[in-house]
Design an enzyme around this catalytic site. Structure first.
Site, mmCIF file in Angstrom:
data_model
loop_
_atom_site.group_PDB
_atom_site.id
_atom_site.type_symbol
_atom_site.label_atom_id
_atom_site.label_comp_id
_atom_site.label_asym_id
_atom_site.label_seq_id
_atom_site.Cartn_x
_atom_site.Cartn_y
_atom_site.Cartn_z
ATOM 1 C CG ASN A 9 60.812 -4.114 -18.453
ATOM 2 O OD1 ASN A 9 61.021 -5.413 -19.054
ATOM 3 N ND2 ASN A 9 61.123 -3.836 -19.873
ATOM 4 C CD1 TRP A 10 64.242 -6.591 -13.014
ATOM 5 C CD2 TRP A 10 63.598 -9.233 -12.562
ATOM 6 N NE1 TRP A 10 64.068 -7.055 -11.954
ATOM 7 C CE2 TRP A 10 64.098 -7.985 -11.569
ATOM 8 C CE3 TRP A 10 63.410 -10.418 -12.229
ATOM 9 C CZ2 TRP A 10 64.440 -8.789 -10.015
ATOM 10 C CZ3 TRP A 10 63.220 -10.682 -11.089
ATOM 11 C CH2 TRP A 10 63.650 -10.113 -10.573
ATOM 12 C CE LYS A 11 64.412 -4.397 -21.812
ATOM 13 N NZ LYS A 11 64.808 -3.228 -23.093
ATOM 14 C CG HIS B 263 59.194 -2.531 -24.288
ATOM 15 N ND1 HIS B 263 60.158 -2.898 -25.199
ATOM 16 C CD2 HIS B 263 60.086 -1.512 -23.314
ATOM 17 C CE1 HIS B 263 61.489 -2.084 -24.659
ATOM 18 N NE2 HIS B 263 61.460 -1.491 -23.415
ATOM 19 C CD GLU C 244 62.849 -5.208 -25.392
ATOM 20 O OE1 GLU C 244 62.844 -5.202 -24.731
ATOM 21 O OE2 GLU C 244 64.296 -4.701 -25.544
ATOM 22 C CD GLU D 224 61.669 2.179 -22.513
ATOM 23 O OE1 GLU D 224 62.787 2.051 -21.155
ATOM 24 O OE2 GLU D 224 61.204 1.405 -23.477
ATOM 25 N N GLY E 86 69.116 -0.394 -25.014
ATOM 26 C CA GLY E 86 70.399 -1.827 -24.906
ATOM 27 C C GLY E 86 71.525 -1.433 -25.606
ATOM 28 C CB SER F 187 71.185 3.216 -22.930
ATOM 29 O OG SER F 187 71.321 2.328 -23.787
ATOM 30 N N GLY G 208 65.842 -1.432 -17.840
ATOM 31 C CA GLY G 208 66.138 -2.663 -18.286
ATOM 32 C C GLY G 208 67.397 -3.133 -18.003
HETATM 33 P P1 13P Z 1 67.947 -0.958 -21.000
HETATM 34 O O1 13P Z 1 68.193 0.196 -20.210
HETATM 35 O O2 13P Z 1 68.316 -2.574 -21.429
HETATM 36 O O3 13P Z 1 68.450 0.070 -22.581
HETATM 37 O O4 13P Z 1 66.579 -0.780 -21.649
HETATM 38 C C1 13P Z 1 65.741 -0.369 -21.369
HETATM 39 C C2 13P Z 1 64.011 -0.653 -21.409
HETATM 40 O O5 13P Z 1 64.069 -0.757 -23.124
HETATM 41 C C3 13P Z 1 63.626 -0.256 -20.060
HETATM 42 O O6 13P Z 1 62.002 -1.136 -20.438
#
Ligand code: 13P
Length: 256
Positions: free
Chosen positions: A9-11, A95, A97, A167, A173, A212, A233
């Site tokens: 997931n590149w966000k 998600h 976020e 998650e 993160g 993470s 992520g």
């Molecule tokens: P991180 O791996 O940066 O913690 O993010 C996880 C995530 O939100 C994947 O969708």
């Protein structure tokens, strides 16, 4: 499950340069790997470029969002039919976020789930508890609530052939990945919870962990029987880390 599933997931990260370098290196490194499905979910503006770059490989295309409407006057939105049209197969919804920063409710997420299933796309339904819920021992309760909001309206059979990504919000993160045994317990709960409502079908649900994940902790996570794959992520933006995570997933689930 026969194949592990690793999604990057590149966000809100990436560029045309990253698309070309990352996908070139990834395809080269993954030659010969057979039992790990790999999905790249870039920002929507790069979906077409990623699609072009992966056209000769087994890597599949994922999106990070979808609208609740099929079409109409909804400026800035993208429909499930449009995603399907350009070759997207997996779509991340729920998600944290988006739940937190974009105020998406359980009902909105349930609607997105419905739109994706209707179009034949695979929802990657993110669920997980807040730090406070974790501290209060309410992890399973939080996950069940987020599953129920879909199941109670759409029925249990809609969970066939979907991906549930556990998650924990406090692990995203933060560098504080959940402990593999804890994750196993939650994944086992999720699988059983869905099985009870939908006899004999829960094996069709793929359950990923995200939060993470790195090339250092991936092996221990993937060693757990109910962790079918990883939603990655920040570590997916580093080509060496991402390749290592995929290699570990392929190796671990081959043994299983
Ligand atoms: P991180 O791996 O940066 O913690 O993010 C996880 C995530 O939100 C994947 O969708």
């Amino acid at each position: 499950m026969a194949h592990a599933l690793v999604i990057g997931n590149w966000k809100l990260n990436g560029s045309l340069h990253l698309v070309s370098t990352m996908l070139f290196d990834l395809q080269y490194a993954l030659r010969g790997i057979q039992n790990c499905k790999v999905v790249i979910a870039p920002p929507v503006i790069y979906l077409g470029n990623v699609k072009q770059a992966i056209c000769d490989s087994f890597i599949e295309l994922g999106a990070q969002n979808v609208d609740i409407h099929a079409s109409g006057a909804f400026t800035g939105e993208i429909s499930s039919a449009m995603l399907k049209d350009i070759g997207v197969k997996y779509v991340i919804i729920g998600h944290s976020e988006r739940r937190i920063l974009h105020s998406e409710t359980d009902q909105v997420i349930a609607r997105k789930f419905y739109m994706l299933k209707k179009e034949g796309l695979i929802p990657v339904l993110c669920i997980g508890e807040t730090e406070a819920e974790y501290q209060e021992g309410k992890t399973k309760e939080a996950c069940a609530r987020q599953i129920d909001v879909i199941m109670h309206v759409q029925g249990s059979e809609v969970f066939n052939d979907v991906v549930v990504a556990y998650e924990p919000i406090w692990a995203i993160g933060t560098g504080k990945s959940a402990h593999p045994e804890q994750v196993q317990e939650v994944h086992s709960f999720i699988r059983t919870y869905i099985t009870q409502k939908n006899a004999n079908k829960a094996s069709l649900v793929t359950i990923q962990y995200g939060g993470s994940v790195t090339s250092k902790n991936a092996e221990a996570l993937l060693a757990q029987p109910d962790i079918d794959g990883l939603l990655v992520g920040s570590a997916c933006l580093n080509i060496e880390s991402f390749i290592e995570i995929i290699r570990l997933a392929a190796k671990q689930k081959q043994v299983a």
